[in-house]
Design a protein around this motif. Structure first.
Motif, PDB file in Angstrom:
ATOM      1  N   GLN A 197      75.688  70.245  -4.225  1.00  0.00           N
ATOM      2  CA  GLN A 197      76.328  69.226  -5.058  1.00  0.00           C
ATOM      3  C   GLN A 197      75.407  68.045  -5.317  1.00  0.00           C
ATOM      4  O   GLN A 197      75.328  67.561  -6.439  1.00  0.00           O
ATOM      5  CB  GLN A 197      77.609  68.711  -4.401  1.00  0.00           C
ATOM      6  CG  GLN A 197      78.723  69.717  -4.361  1.00  0.00           C
ATOM      7  CD  GLN A 197      79.982  69.137  -3.731  1.00  0.00           C
ATOM      8  OE1 GLN A 197      79.997  68.004  -3.255  1.00  0.00           O
ATOM      9  NE2 GLN A 197      81.043  69.909  -3.726  1.00  0.00           N
ATOM     10  N   THR A 198      74.734  67.556  -4.275  1.00  0.00           N
ATOM     11  CA  THR A 198      73.929  66.340  -4.382  1.00  0.00           C
ATOM     12  C   THR A 198      72.629  66.592  -5.130  1.00  0.00           C
ATOM     13  O   THR A 198      71.901  67.532  -4.835  1.00  0.00           O
ATOM     14  CB  THR A 198      73.610  65.787  -2.976  1.00  0.00           C
ATOM     15  OG1 THR A 198      74.823  65.604  -2.267  1.00  0.00           O
ATOM     16  CG2 THR A 198      72.867  64.466  -3.072  1.00  0.00           C
ATOM     17  N   ARG A 199      72.359  65.714  -6.094  1.00  0.00           N
ATOM     18  CA  ARG A 199      71.122  65.797  -6.868  1.00  0.00           C
ATOM     19  C   ARG A 199      70.168  64.716  -6.370  1.00  0.00           C
ATOM     20  O   ARG A 199      70.576  63.594  -6.096  1.00  0.00           O
ATOM     21  CB  ARG A 199      71.426  65.577  -8.344  1.00  0.00           C
ATOM     22  CG  ARG A 199      70.268  65.981  -9.241  1.00  0.00           C
ATOM     23  CD  ARG A 199      70.501  65.658 -10.684  1.00  0.00           C
ATOM     24  NE  ARG A 199      71.480  66.530 -11.308  1.00  0.00           N
ATOM     25  CZ  ARG A 199      71.661  66.577 -12.627  1.00  0.00           C
ATOM     26  NH1 ARG A 199      70.965  65.809 -13.422  1.00  0.00           N
ATOM     27  NH2 ARG A 199      72.568  67.383 -13.131  1.00  0.00           N
ATOM     28  N   VAL A 200      68.887  65.076  -6.225  1.00  0.00           N
ATOM     29  CA  VAL A 200      67.870  64.120  -5.783  1.00  0.00           C
ATOM     30  C   VAL A 200      66.771  64.013  -6.836  1.00  0.00           C
ATOM     31  O   VAL A 200      66.597  64.900  -7.663  1.00  0.00           O
ATOM     32  CB  VAL A 200      67.257  64.505  -4.414  1.00  0.00           C
ATOM     33  CG1 VAL A 200      68.290  64.404  -3.303  1.00  0.00           C
ATOM     34  CG2 VAL A 200      66.623  65.873  -4.440  1.00  0.00           C
ATOM     35  N   ILE A 201      66.045  62.901  -6.772  1.00  0.00           N
ATOM     36  CA  ILE A 201      64.925  62.662  -7.678  1.00  0.00           C
ATOM     37  C   ILE A 201      63.686  62.396  -6.831  1.00  0.00           C
ATOM     38  O   ILE A 201      63.762  61.701  -5.820  1.00  0.00           O
ATOM     39  CB  ILE A 201      65.235  61.485  -8.638  1.00  0.00           C
ATOM     40  CG1 ILE A 201      64.169  61.364  -9.708  1.00  0.00           C
ATOM     41  CG2 ILE A 201      65.419  60.189  -7.888  1.00  0.00           C
ATOM     42  CD1 ILE A 201      64.553  60.454 -10.854  1.00  0.00           C
ATOM     43  N   LEU A 202      62.563  62.989  -7.202  1.00  0.00           N
ATOM     44  CA  LEU A 202      61.327  62.820  -6.441  1.00  0.00           C
ATOM     45  C   LEU A 202      60.771  61.415  -6.616  1.00  0.00           C
ATOM     46  O   LEU A 202      60.720  60.891  -7.731  1.00  0.00           O
ATOM     47  CB  LEU A 202      60.271  63.836  -6.882  1.00  0.00           C
ATOM     48  CG  LEU A 202      60.502  65.286  -6.490  1.00  0.00           C
ATOM     49  CD1 LEU A 202      59.355  66.156  -6.998  1.00  0.00           C
ATOM     50  CD2 LEU A 202      60.640  65.439  -4.990  1.00  0.00           C
ATOM     51  N   THR A 203      60.325  60.822  -5.512  1.00  0.00           N
ATOM     52  CA  THR A 203      59.686  59.516  -5.546  1.00  0.00           C
ATOM     53  C   THR A 203      58.202  59.620  -5.221  1.00  0.00           C
ATOM     54  O   THR A 203      57.505  58.620  -5.165  1.00  0.00           O
ATOM     55  CB  THR A 203      60.356  58.558  -4.540  1.00  0.00           C
ATOM     56  OG1 THR A 203      60.292  59.144  -3.234  1.00  0.00           O
ATOM     57  CG2 THR A 203      61.799  58.291  -4.917  1.00  0.00           C
ATOM     58  N   ARG A 204      57.730  60.858  -5.000  1.00  0.00           N
ATOM     59  CA  ARG A 204      56.321  61.105  -4.690  1.00  0.00           C
ATOM     60  C   ARG A 204      55.833  62.289  -5.515  1.00  0.00           C
ATOM     61  O   ARG A 204      56.572  63.241  -5.730  1.00  0.00           O
ATOM     62  CB  ARG A 204      56.201  61.417  -3.201  1.00  0.00           C
ATOM     63  CG  ARG A 204      54.792  61.603  -2.745  1.00  0.00           C
ATOM     64  CD  ARG A 204      54.747  61.735  -1.241  1.00  0.00           C
ATOM     65  NE  ARG A 204      53.399  62.050  -0.831  1.00  0.00           N
ATOM     66  CZ  ARG A 204      53.104  62.671   0.278  1.00  0.00           C
ATOM     67  NH1 ARG A 204      54.058  63.025   1.108  1.00  0.00           N
ATOM     68  NH2 ARG A 204      51.866  62.934   0.575  1.00  0.00           N
TER      69      ARG A 204
END
Length: 91
Positions: free
Chosen positions: A14-21
């Motif tokens: 369910q949870t969407r993440v965005i790359l910070t690296r």
């Protein structure tokens, strides 16, 4: 993510993440701003994240939760980046 306590907010599939690296060393599609869906956990602090073209393990420190968005991101959600050519020994 700044704090490990944020890992408790993650719901698999369910949870969407965005790359910070920038992880384009592993795959040219994994640049800063790429969005993926957390599908599981590989180790204590390593998330299994599915991107539209690849599924990889990502450290909790290399990504942030995308508030208000759930489900698998599409190619339209990904940043349009032309990968730069790499040379031997370059990071």
């Amino acid at each position: 993510m700044e704090d490990r306590a944020e890992l408790e907010k993650i719901a698999f599939n369910q949870t969407r993440v965005i790359l910070t690296r920038d992880l384009s060393v592993m795959n040219p599609n994994l640049v800063v701003g790429a969005q993926g869906l957390v599908v599981g956990k590989l180790a204590n602090y390593t998330l299994k994240v599915a991107f539209p073209r690849v599924t990889v393990g990502v450290s909790w420190r290399d990504c942030d939760i995308v508030p208000g968005k759930t489900g698998m991101p599409t190619d339209a959600d990904q940043p349009k980046v032309i990968p730069k050519p790499r040379h031997m020994g370059e990071e």
